[in-house]
Design a protein around this motif. Sequence first.
Motif, PDB file in Angstrom:
ATOM      1  N   GLN A   9     106.553  71.305 -47.956  1.00 12.98           N
ATOM      2  CA  GLN A   9     107.431  71.871 -48.969  1.00 12.98           C
ATOM      3  C   GLN A   9     107.071  71.313 -50.333  1.00 12.98           C
ATOM      4  N   THR A  77     113.575  79.132 -45.335  1.00 16.02           N
ATOM      5  CA  THR A  77     114.006  79.116 -46.737  1.00 16.02           C
ATOM      6  C   THR A  77     112.869  78.711 -47.666  1.00 16.02           C
ATOM      7  N   GLU A  79     111.120  77.755 -51.493  1.00 11.50           N
ATOM      8  CA  GLU A  79     111.424  76.696 -52.457  1.00 11.50           C
ATOM      9  C   GLU A  79     112.520  77.109 -53.439  1.00 11.50           C
ATOM     10  N   ASN A  80     112.596  78.409 -53.735  1.00 12.32           N
ATOM     11  CA  ASN A  80     113.615  78.872 -54.682  1.00 12.32           C
ATOM     12  C   ASN A  80     114.982  79.089 -54.031  1.00 12.32           C
ATOM     13  N   GLY A  81     115.116  78.725 -52.749  1.00 10.90           N
ATOM     14  CA  GLY A  81     116.394  78.819 -52.066  1.00 10.90           C
ATOM     15  C   GLY A  81     116.640  80.121 -51.335  1.00 10.90           C
ATOM     16  N   ILE A  82     115.661  81.022 -51.357  1.00  7.64           N
ATOM     17  CA  ILE A  82     115.817  82.302 -50.680  1.00  7.64           C
ATOM     18  C   ILE A  82     115.581  82.141 -49.179  1.00  7.64           C
ATOM     19  N   LYS A 275     108.196  81.636 -45.030  1.00  7.48           N
ATOM     20  CA  LYS A 275     109.053  81.487 -46.213  1.00  7.48           C
ATOM     21  C   LYS A 275     108.613  82.522 -47.249  1.00  7.48           C
ATOM     22  N   PRO A 277     109.714  84.076 -51.045  1.00  7.86           N
ATOM     23  CA  PRO A 277     110.601  83.847 -52.197  1.00  7.86           C
ATOM     24  C   PRO A 277     111.266  85.094 -52.748  1.00  7.86           C
ATOM     25  N   ASN A 278     110.691  86.273 -52.475  1.00  7.38           N
ATOM     26  CA  ASN A 278     111.286  87.504 -52.999  1.00  7.38           C
ATOM     27  C   ASN A 278     110.785  88.697 -52.198  1.00  7.38           C
ATOM     28  N   HIS A 281     106.990  89.788 -52.286  1.00  3.46           N
ATOM     29  CA  HIS A 281     105.936  88.910 -51.771  1.00  3.46           C
ATOM     30  C   HIS A 281     105.091  89.665 -50.748  1.00  3.46           C
TER      31      HIS A 281
END
Length: 419
Positions: A9, A77, A79-82, A275, A277-278, A281
């Motif tokens: 991470q 999850t 790194e941006n919390g998603i 993981k 992030p959006n 991706h």
Amino acid sequence: MKDASSPCQSRAPPTLVSHRLGQERSVPGLDLSKPSPSRTKSKKDDLGFLELASGTDPIVDIIAIHGLDGHRERTWTAENGILWLRDLLKADIPNARILAYGYDADTRSRECISTQTIYQHADKLLKSLSRQRRDHPRRPIIFIAHSLGGIVLKQALGLCHSETVGSKNDFRDILVSTHAVLFFGTPHFGDKGVELLQTMNRLLSVHLKTTKVIVRNLKENSSALDNIQRLYTSASKEIETVLFYEIVPYNSATIAGDRQAIERGLDADHCEMVKFPNSGHVNYATVLSSLKQHVEGATAGVAKKWCTEDAYRDLANREDRSPNEVVLPKPRLTVSRNYIDRPRIQSLITQHLFPSSLVRRQPWCILHGIGGAGKTQLATKWIRDNENKFTRVIFVDASSQTQLEKDLGLSVHCLGPEY
């Protein structure tokens, strides 16, 4: 095996060791003798199932299972919390109920560690899932499994498959309802990083609770993994399988010779491959496309399987069974690709079952030995080599007298209408 200096991470504390068997964990701080900051929440609070999305009139259960040293939320999850299973997938597949399963797969911890084996984790998963699906036992299932989670899942589906076709029980319901499995970086045939992980855990055991129970069967070319794969191969004949692999390494996360499995590469390391992030991706788009495809076919595919299963259950429960109805035998076992030939023992089996002189009783042979010694594989190999010398070969589950009698009864009915 990734470089030990590369943390799983971003912005994580210093990492002492990194491995590709699961969600690699950072070991915070330089002085491991100091206790971590106080926290009111125990890791035991995050075990079992967590519903991430209830779904709008759900037609399928999507169930995520984390890997070694993983967590039912943090594994998925970014790194941006998603947490993509909740924050992205919920909107893209609104008619799916989404569950994340947590089990104690820690190899080291300040709080506590589990001594459960892969088999025990699999059994617990099935029992927990049966309770979760009590109201909708026939709803189609799509599993998402990361790393060790895939091994636990394969063991679980293998246990379901050991139940007799047509028997009515919760485990059998799960297998019939399973439409697809998406494996992410699962080390199907072991991982060479296990020995390094065990070495580091021995050093850390001065300050942390550690265990080697769950990883001892994860070495490369492990006979235990071979047996699990063999069971899954038999159990998954009607299950759609997708193998997602990180670009490097490739071999262990795929299954050589499995022509039905779809293989797809993701441009990420072992941890980041699950993981996103959006929604834009590229890896999320690849995974979402696969999930949508399987969700679309889940209802019809599982309904067809249940139609066949119901026919078997009706047949098994009827005393007035029609002599013209066809009953299928238990599936054949397969010989592992890593089978080690044992000519001396195979020769002894041949001598016992094909005596050179006439005998008054039917010859028979019993193989015995410690668990994991390879008895099943040895018998399977001998049967394959000598099958043409017999009129029929049957397989039965002799774990209990009840199951043995049921399997023998099925085997008799398989012979034909005259029996």
